[in-house]
Scaffold this motif. Structure first.
Motif, PDB file in Angstrom:
ATOM      1  N   TRP A  33       0.857  -1.192   0.000  1.00  0.00           N
ATOM      2  CA  TRP A  33       0.000   0.000   0.000  1.00  0.00           C
ATOM      3  C   TRP A  33       0.888   1.237   0.000  1.00  0.00           C
ATOM      4  O   TRP A  33       1.070   1.906   1.011  1.00  0.00           O
ATOM      5  N   ARG A  34       1.415   1.489  -1.173  1.00  0.00           N
ATOM      6  CA  ARG A  34       2.286   2.653  -1.354  1.00  0.00           C
ATOM      7  C   ARG A  34       1.672   3.567  -2.396  1.00  0.00           C
ATOM      8  O   ARG A  34       0.761   3.185  -3.132  1.00  0.00           O
ATOM      9  N   ASN A  35       2.191   4.777  -2.469  1.00  0.00           N
ATOM     10  CA  ASN A  35       1.548   5.824  -3.263  1.00  0.00           C
ATOM     11  C   ASN A  35       1.331   5.428  -4.715  1.00  0.00           C
ATOM     12  O   ASN A  35       0.279   5.668  -5.294  1.00  0.00           O
ATOM     13  N   ARG A  36       2.314   4.772  -5.326  1.00  0.00           N
ATOM     14  CA  ARG A  36       2.215   4.475  -6.750  1.00  0.00           C
ATOM     15  C   ARG A  36       1.468   3.178  -7.045  1.00  0.00           C
ATOM     16  O   ARG A  36       1.278   2.831  -8.199  1.00  0.00           O
ATOM     17  N   GLY A  37       1.020   2.449  -6.008  1.00  0.00           N
ATOM     18  CA  GLY A  37       0.349   1.179  -6.260  1.00  0.00           C
ATOM     19  C   GLY A  37      -1.044   1.072  -5.687  1.00  0.00           C
ATOM     20  O   GLY A  37      -1.611  -0.019  -5.654  1.00  0.00           O
ATOM     21  N   ILE A  38      -1.618   2.186  -5.222  1.00  0.00           N
ATOM     22  CA  ILE A  38      -2.922   2.108  -4.554  1.00  0.00           C
ATOM     23  C   ILE A  38      -4.046   2.716  -5.380  1.00  0.00           C
ATOM     24  O   ILE A  38      -5.193   2.737  -4.944  1.00  0.00           O
ATOM     25  N   THR A  39      -3.722   3.215  -6.573  1.00  0.00           N
ATOM     26  CA  THR A  39      -4.764   3.862  -7.378  1.00  0.00           C
ATOM     27  C   THR A  39      -5.884   2.894  -7.731  1.00  0.00           C
ATOM     28  O   THR A  39      -7.067   3.252  -7.706  1.00  0.00           O
ATOM     29  N   ALA A  40      -5.535   1.635  -8.039  1.00  0.00           N
ATOM     30  CA  ALA A  40      -6.533   0.678  -8.519  1.00  0.00           C
ATOM     31  C   ALA A  40      -7.524   0.256  -7.440  1.00  0.00           C
ATOM     32  O   ALA A  40      -8.611  -0.234  -7.758  1.00  0.00           O
ATOM     33  N   VAL A  41      -7.172   0.415  -6.155  1.00  0.00           N
ATOM     34  CA  VAL A  41      -8.097  -0.021  -5.095  1.00  0.00           C
ATOM     35  C   VAL A  41      -9.016   1.102  -4.656  1.00  0.00           C
ATOM     36  O   VAL A  41      -9.855   0.896  -3.778  1.00  0.00           O
ATOM     37  N   LEU A  74      -5.293   6.331   3.554  1.00  0.00           N
ATOM     38  CA  LEU A  74      -6.496   5.729   2.974  1.00  0.00           C
ATOM     39  C   LEU A  74      -7.164   4.783   3.965  1.00  0.00           C
ATOM     40  O   LEU A  74      -8.402   4.742   4.076  1.00  0.00           O
ATOM     41  N   ILE A  75      -6.360   4.018   4.688  1.00  0.00           N
ATOM     42  CA  ILE A  75      -6.934   3.128   5.707  1.00  0.00           C
ATOM     43  C   ILE A  75      -7.589   3.954   6.813  1.00  0.00           C
ATOM     44  O   ILE A  75      -8.691   3.642   7.283  1.00  0.00           O
ATOM     45  N   ARG A  76      -6.919   5.022   7.237  1.00  0.00           N
ATOM     46  CA  ARG A  76      -7.474   5.899   8.259  1.00  0.00           C
ATOM     47  C   ARG A  76      -8.790   6.514   7.800  1.00  0.00           C
ATOM     48  O   ARG A  76      -9.767   6.568   8.551  1.00  0.00           O
ATOM     49  N   ARG A  77      -8.820   6.971   6.549  1.00  0.00           N
ATOM     50  CA  ARG A  77     -10.046   7.579   6.033  1.00  0.00           C
ATOM     51  C   ARG A  77     -11.187   6.559   5.953  1.00  0.00           C
ATOM     52  O   ARG A  77     -12.350   6.874   6.255  1.00  0.00           O
ATOM     53  N   LEU A  78     -10.884   5.312   5.570  1.00  0.00           N
ATOM     54  CA  LEU A  78     -11.900   4.270   5.508  1.00  0.00           C
ATOM     55  C   LEU A  78     -12.508   4.009   6.882  1.00  0.00           C
ATOM     56  O   LEU A  78     -13.742   3.898   7.018  1.00  0.00           O
ATOM     57  N   ILE A  79     -11.657   3.927   7.893  1.00  0.00           N
ATOM     58  CA  ILE A  79     -12.153   3.683   9.248  1.00  0.00           C
ATOM     59  C   ILE A  79     -13.040   4.833   9.712  1.00  0.00           C
ATOM     60  O   ILE A  79     -14.134   4.617  10.265  1.00  0.00           O
ATOM     61  N   ILE A  80     -12.622   6.067   9.493  1.00  0.00           N
ATOM     62  CA  ILE A  80     -13.380   7.230   9.942  1.00  0.00           C
ATOM     63  C   ILE A  80     -14.749   7.291   9.257  1.00  0.00           C
ATOM     64  O   ILE A  80     -15.776   7.545   9.903  1.00  0.00           O
ATOM     65  N   ILE A 102      -1.450   5.103  11.629  1.00  0.00           N
ATOM     66  CA  ILE A 102      -2.849   5.325  11.287  1.00  0.00           C
ATOM     67  C   ILE A 102      -3.527   6.227  12.316  1.00  0.00           C
ATOM     68  O   ILE A 102      -4.341   7.092  11.969  1.00  0.00           O
ATOM     69  N   ASP A 103      -3.166   6.076  13.571  1.00  0.00           N
ATOM     70  CA  ASP A 103      -3.815   6.864  14.626  1.00  0.00           C
ATOM     71  C   ASP A 103      -3.469   8.350  14.550  1.00  0.00           C
ATOM     72  O   ASP A 103      -4.299   9.202  14.869  1.00  0.00           O
ATOM     73  N   VAL A 104      -2.232   8.663  14.145  1.00  0.00           N
ATOM     74  CA  VAL A 104      -1.818  10.069  14.159  1.00  0.00           C
ATOM     75  C   VAL A 104      -2.220  10.811  12.891  1.00  0.00           C
ATOM     76  O   VAL A 104      -2.165  12.046  12.863  1.00  0.00           O
ATOM     77  N   LEU A 105      -2.631  10.085  11.846  1.00  0.00           N
ATOM     78  CA  LEU A 105      -3.000  10.763  10.606  1.00  0.00           C
ATOM     79  C   LEU A 105      -4.374  11.408  10.735  1.00  0.00           C
ATOM     80  O   LEU A 105      -5.248  10.884  11.431  1.00  0.00           O
ATOM     81  N   PRO A 106      -4.589  12.543  10.041  1.00  0.00           N
ATOM     82  CA  PRO A 106      -5.904  13.197  10.099  1.00  0.00           C
ATOM     83  C   PRO A 106      -6.946  12.418   9.300  1.00  0.00           C
ATOM     84  O   PRO A 106      -6.604  11.608   8.430  1.00  0.00           O
ATOM     85  N   SER A 107      -8.193  12.675   9.598  1.00  0.00           N
ATOM     86  CA  SER A 107      -9.266  11.988   8.885  1.00  0.00           C
ATOM     87  C   SER A 107      -9.423  12.508   7.465  1.00  0.00           C
ATOM     88  O   SER A 107      -9.933  11.818   6.595  1.00  0.00           O
ATOM     89  N   GLN A 108      -9.001  13.739   7.234  1.00  0.00           N
ATOM     90  CA  GLN A 108      -9.047  14.299   5.888  1.00  0.00           C
ATOM     91  C   GLN A 108      -7.912  15.295   5.727  1.00  0.00           C
ATOM     92  O   GLN A 108      -7.410  15.846   6.709  1.00  0.00           O
TER      93      GLN A 108
END
Length: 387
Positions: A33-41, A74-80, A102-108
């Motif tokens: 789950w890195r920047n250049r490989g997550i577009t398709a999901v 993206l995982i953080r945003r999905l959970i929120i 994941i905990d320290v990242l903002p929701s948006q």
């Protein structure tokens, strides 16, 4: 459709969804789950966020190989978003580093207010830049006074301790700013004096007063041109060097290092340069005056046949001590102004080479402007006191 691997060791990001009879869902995340490989999901994530149901949701991240900030966000945003929809979300299989990230990242992603200049009134569009410019001038003036005051106060404290200003540092800067500037100052002043004499003689010839070109050159050079052009040359040559030196130290955090070890950056870096400029500029002005008068004497001899003896005799009659003093008095003040402006701009340099270039340019422009302004103020003051 999933992202294709970018290298042999990189796996595409994937999401597998399973459900149970009670409405619970499990989403298994795997791959890198890195920047250049997550577009398709992204479509899969959007489908999960918009899905219906009220059961428990578990997000299994144990299959994730490598992850960067974009993937963790993206995982953080999905959970929120699932929690906002009223779902009970559980993160399964997360290592402590991933869980903490994941905990320290903002929701948006925070987005600043839109800057729509079309919505500004005509008054705001006209006077907002003026107000900002005025505030910048005021802030620069305060910073300059702070640097001057800190330099003087720091020097006094160090004098009291018996080990203050480094004489070697002052002499080194005098050599760089003064001695090495002599050739260009001599050449420039010689040409300026010659040009003034040639143009003056050419115009005064119509009136049969070519001899008075000596008065013109002598008074103009000693009172105004000598110190002004010398200060402008020093502002462009030495002022830019001061800003570049201090700015590069600021970029490399050397100034912060001086503060950490208990030394004042103003006392160590700026004060010796101010002293060197204050000493060098008056001496360079004297050299410039002699060079300009010598160039004028040669031109008047060639163009008008005025001998050196006649030139010196007329110069002695036309120029008194006030003409010499009025120019020399300006030199230390202009030197201080150049040094302070250069130091202020150097301390404002950020962490990029672009910032360094911008502030070096700003230093030269501001220093030249301040020098010309000071010359005008001195001229008004001399006229008021009849000096």
């Amino acid at each position: 459709m999933h992202a294709q691997p970018k290298s042999a060791d990189e796996r595409p990001a994937t999401i597998e969804t399973t459900g149970s009879a009670d409405g619970a869902q499990s989403h298994i995340l795997s791959g890198d789950w890195r920047n250049r490989g997550i577009t398709a999901v992204l479509p899969d994530l959007a489908a999960i966020e918009n899905g219906k149901g009220t059961g428990r949701i578990s997000i299994d991240v144990s299959g994730i190989g490598s992850v960067d900030t974009a993937g963790a966000w993206l995982i953080r945003r999905l959970i929120i978003r699932l929690q906002a929809a009223g779902r009970d979300v559980e993160l399964v299989g997360a290592e402590s580093t991933l869980s903490d990230l994941i905990d320290v990242l903002p929701s948006q992603v925070p987005v600043g207010p839109p800057k729509d200049k079309d919505k500004l009134s005509l008054f705001q569009r006209i006077f907002e830049p003026v107000g900002r410019a005025v505030m910048d001038v005021a802030n620069d003036a305060v910073a300059g006074m702070y640097i001057l005051g800190s330099a003087v106060a720091g020097a006094q404290l160090k004098f009291g301790r018996g080990g203050g200003i480094s004489a070697a540092s002052v002499v080194t800067h005098i050599d760089r700013m003064g001695v090495r500037a002599v050739p260009i100052i001599v050449l420039m002043s010689f040409l300026i004096g010659a040009i003034i004499a040639q143009q003056g003689a050419f115009q005064l010839r119509y009136f049969g007063a070519e001899l008075f070109v000596v008065d013109l050159v002598g008074i103009l050079q000693l009172r105004e041109i000598g110190v002004l052009l010398t200060a402008i040359m020093i502002a462009g040559r030495s002022g830019s060097a001061i800003t570049a030196e201090i700015g590069s130290m600021k970029m490399r955090e050397e100034i912060d290092a001086l503060t950490v070890i208990g030394l004042s950056p103003i006392g160590v870096l700026i004060f010796p340069r101010l002293i060197a400029l204050t000493i060098a500029l008056p001496l360079l002005t004297i050299i410039a005056n002699f060079s300009a008068l010598y160039g004028a004497a040669i031109v008047t001899w060639l163009y008008s046949g005025i001998t050196f003896e006649t030139f010196l005799a007329r110069l002695n009659e036309a120029v008194d001590y006030s003409s010499v003093a009025s120019g020399m008095i300006k030199a230390p003040f202009m030197a201080l102004a150049i040094g302070i402006v250069a130091a202020v701009e150097g301390m404002k340099v950020g962490g990029s080479a672009e910032s360094l270039g911008q502030h070096v340019t700003s230093s030269v422009v501001k220093a030249i402007f301040v020098v010309i302004l000071m010359d005008a103020l001195f001229a008004i003051f001399y006229s008021a006191i009849d000096f």
